[in-house]
Design a protein around this motif. Structure first.
Motif, PDB file in Angstrom:
ATOM      1  N   ARG A 142       0.832  -1.209   0.000  1.00  0.00           N
ATOM      2  CA  ARG A 142       0.000   0.000   0.000  1.00  0.00           C
ATOM      3  C   ARG A 142       0.865   1.256   0.000  1.00  0.00           C
ATOM      4  NH1 ARG A 142      -3.231  -3.593   2.810  1.00  0.00           N
ATOM      5  NH2 ARG A 142      -2.408  -3.074   4.867  1.00  0.00           N
ATOM      6  N   LEU A 143       1.942   1.229   0.783  1.00  0.00           N
ATOM      7  CA  LEU A 143       2.845   2.384   0.784  1.00  0.00           C
ATOM      8  C   LEU A 143       3.620   2.458  -0.522  1.00  0.00           C
ATOM      9  CD1 LEU A 143       4.092   4.848   2.077  1.00  0.00           C
ATOM     10  CD2 LEU A 143       5.650   3.330   3.343  1.00  0.00           C
ATOM     11  N   ARG A 144       3.999   1.328  -1.070  1.00  0.00           N
ATOM     12  CA  ARG A 144       4.710   1.328  -2.349  1.00  0.00           C
ATOM     13  C   ARG A 144       3.828   1.911  -3.456  1.00  0.00           C
ATOM     14  NH1 ARG A 144       5.955  -3.542  -6.238  1.00  0.00           N
ATOM     15  NH2 ARG A 144       3.741  -3.154  -6.402  1.00  0.00           N
ATOM     16  N   ASP A 145       2.530   1.618  -3.413  1.00  0.00           N
ATOM     17  CA  ASP A 145       1.621   2.201  -4.397  1.00  0.00           C
ATOM     18  C   ASP A 145       1.695   3.725  -4.364  1.00  0.00           C
ATOM     19  OD1 ASP A 145       0.759  -0.288  -5.234  1.00  0.00           O
ATOM     20  OD2 ASP A 145      -1.124  -0.226  -4.114  1.00  0.00           O
ATOM     21  N   TYR A 146       1.772   4.280  -3.173  1.00  0.00           N
ATOM     22  CA  TYR A 146       1.906   5.728  -3.054  1.00  0.00           C
ATOM     23  C   TYR A 146       3.284   6.184  -3.540  1.00  0.00           C
ATOM     24  CZ  TYR A 146       2.204  10.384  -1.080  1.00  0.00           C
ATOM     25  OH  TYR A 146       2.386  11.720  -0.932  1.00  0.00           O
ATOM     26  N   ALA A 147       4.321   5.452  -3.156  1.00  0.00           N
ATOM     27  CA  ALA A 147       5.682   5.818  -3.572  1.00  0.00           C
ATOM     28  C   ALA A 147       5.806   5.842  -5.093  1.00  0.00           C
ATOM     29  CB  ALA A 147       6.696   4.850  -2.968  1.00  0.00           C
ATOM     30  N   LEU A 148       5.127   4.941  -5.767  1.00  0.00           N
ATOM     31  CA  LEU A 148       5.224   4.861  -7.229  1.00  0.00           C
ATOM     32  C   LEU A 148       4.604   6.054  -7.945  1.00  0.00           C
ATOM     33  CD1 LEU A 148       4.588   1.049  -7.779  1.00  0.00           C
ATOM     34  CD2 LEU A 148       6.763   2.295  -8.032  1.00  0.00           C
ATOM     35  N   ILE A 149       3.726   6.790  -7.275  1.00  0.00           N
ATOM     36  CA  ILE A 149       3.146   7.985  -7.902  1.00  0.00           C
ATOM     37  C   ILE A 149       3.679   9.265  -7.250  1.00  0.00           C
ATOM     38  CG2 ILE A 149       1.067   6.836  -8.738  1.00  0.00           C
ATOM     39  CD1 ILE A 149      -0.450   8.061  -6.342  1.00  0.00           C
ATOM     40  N   HIS A 150       4.640   9.113  -6.379  1.00  0.00           N
ATOM     41  CA  HIS A 150       5.230  10.254  -5.671  1.00  0.00           C
ATOM     42  C   HIS A 150       6.177  11.011  -6.598  1.00  0.00           C
ATOM     43  CE1 HIS A 150       7.587  12.439  -2.662  1.00  0.00           C
ATOM     44  NE2 HIS A 150       6.527  12.292  -1.877  1.00  0.00           N
ATOM     45  N   ALA A 151       6.263  12.312  -6.419  1.00  0.00           N
ATOM     46  CA  ALA A 151       7.147  13.142  -7.248  1.00  0.00           C
ATOM     47  C   ALA A 151       8.607  12.714  -7.144  1.00  0.00           C
ATOM     48  CB  ALA A 151       7.000  14.610  -6.846  1.00  0.00           C
ATOM     49  N   GLU A 152       8.993  12.112  -6.021  1.00  0.00           N
ATOM     50  CA  GLU A 152      10.372  11.674  -5.827  1.00  0.00           C
ATOM     51  C   GLU A 152      10.502  10.150  -5.903  1.00  0.00           C
ATOM     52  OE1 GLU A 152      12.598  14.220  -2.799  1.00  0.00           O
ATOM     53  OE2 GLU A 152      10.478  14.617  -2.294  1.00  0.00           O
ATOM     54  N   CYS A 153       9.666   9.553  -6.712  1.00  0.00           N
ATOM     55  CA  CYS A 153       9.655   8.093  -6.863  1.00  0.00           C
ATOM     56  C   CYS A 153      11.034   7.535  -7.185  1.00  0.00           C
ATOM     57  CB  CYS A 153       8.657   7.682  -7.938  1.00  0.00           C
ATOM     58  SG  CYS A 153       8.678   5.916  -8.327  1.00  0.00           S
ATOM     59  N   ASN A 154      11.727   8.137  -8.130  1.00  0.00           N
ATOM     60  CA  ASN A 154      13.036   7.612  -8.534  1.00  0.00           C
ATOM     61  C   ASN A 154      14.026   7.600  -7.382  1.00  0.00           C
ATOM     62  OD1 ASN A 154      12.186   7.115 -11.138  1.00  0.00           O
ATOM     63  ND2 ASN A 154      12.969   9.043 -11.939  1.00  0.00           N
ATOM     64  N   ALA A 155      14.060   8.646  -6.593  1.00  0.00           N
ATOM     65  CA  ALA A 155      14.987   8.707  -5.452  1.00  0.00           C
ATOM     66  C   ALA A 155      14.618   7.666  -4.405  1.00  0.00           C
ATOM     67  CB  ALA A 155      14.976  10.106  -4.841  1.00  0.00           C
TER      68      ALA A 155
END
Length: 161
Positions: A142-155
């Motif tokens: 669930r947190l990874r789903d958010y991380a994948l659409i986060h502006a700093e996903c690559n970092a």
């Protein structure tokens, strides 16, 4: 591409991958001070050894960031049932945290929210493996789903890879 967000700007944020329109937006809500005491049992109470999660998050931050010396963290809920915490902005002028993962040799400068997401993902992954708990793996995803659409996903992904 995603919308740029900053968890410190507002209590409720919505973000969604650009151009989708059909998927519901994933929202992030700051946990108010009076609700902090129930945060861990509410979200993680069914997880074995859940009481160790918060200190483990602090330990990952300490391991990844030479400048980390403790401090206040904010708690957040995701509309998909996820939850995470973030440290305050770094004391440097730009507020960025410099993280380095010696296990993979990757480093990145990131906002407090991205640093919190990265160390929570590491904690959730390791706790899921250690406890063999599917519910903990669910928190990771669930947190990874958010991380994948986060502006700093690559970092974030660079640090946890």
């Amino acid at each position: 591409m995603t919308d740029t967000i900053n968890l410190n700007d507002t209590l409720l944020l919505q973000t969604q991958p650009a151009g989708t329109g059909s998927e519901p937006a994933l929202t992030v809500t700051l946990v108010q001070d009076e609700q902090r005491v129930g945060f861990w049992p509410q979200h993680f109470g069914s997880i074995p050894q859940w009481i160790t999660l918060e200190p483990q998050i602090f330990a990952w931050m300490d391991r990844f960031c030479a400048d980390y010396i403790g401090g206040i963290w904010n708690f957040y809920r995701l509309s998909n049932g996820g939850a995470f915490m973030t440290p305050e902005a770094c004391g440097d002028d730009d507020g960025k945290w410099a993280l380095f993962n010696s296990m993979n040799g990757n480093g990145a400068e990131m906002s407090a929210e991205a640093a919190g997401i990265a160390v929570c993902l590491m904690t959730y992954s390791h706790h899921a493996m250690r406890t063999e708990c599917d519910a903990m793996a669910g928190h990771y995803y669930r947190l990874r789903d958010y991380a994948l659409i986060h502006a700093e996903c690559n970092a974030i992904m660079h640090i946890i890879d």
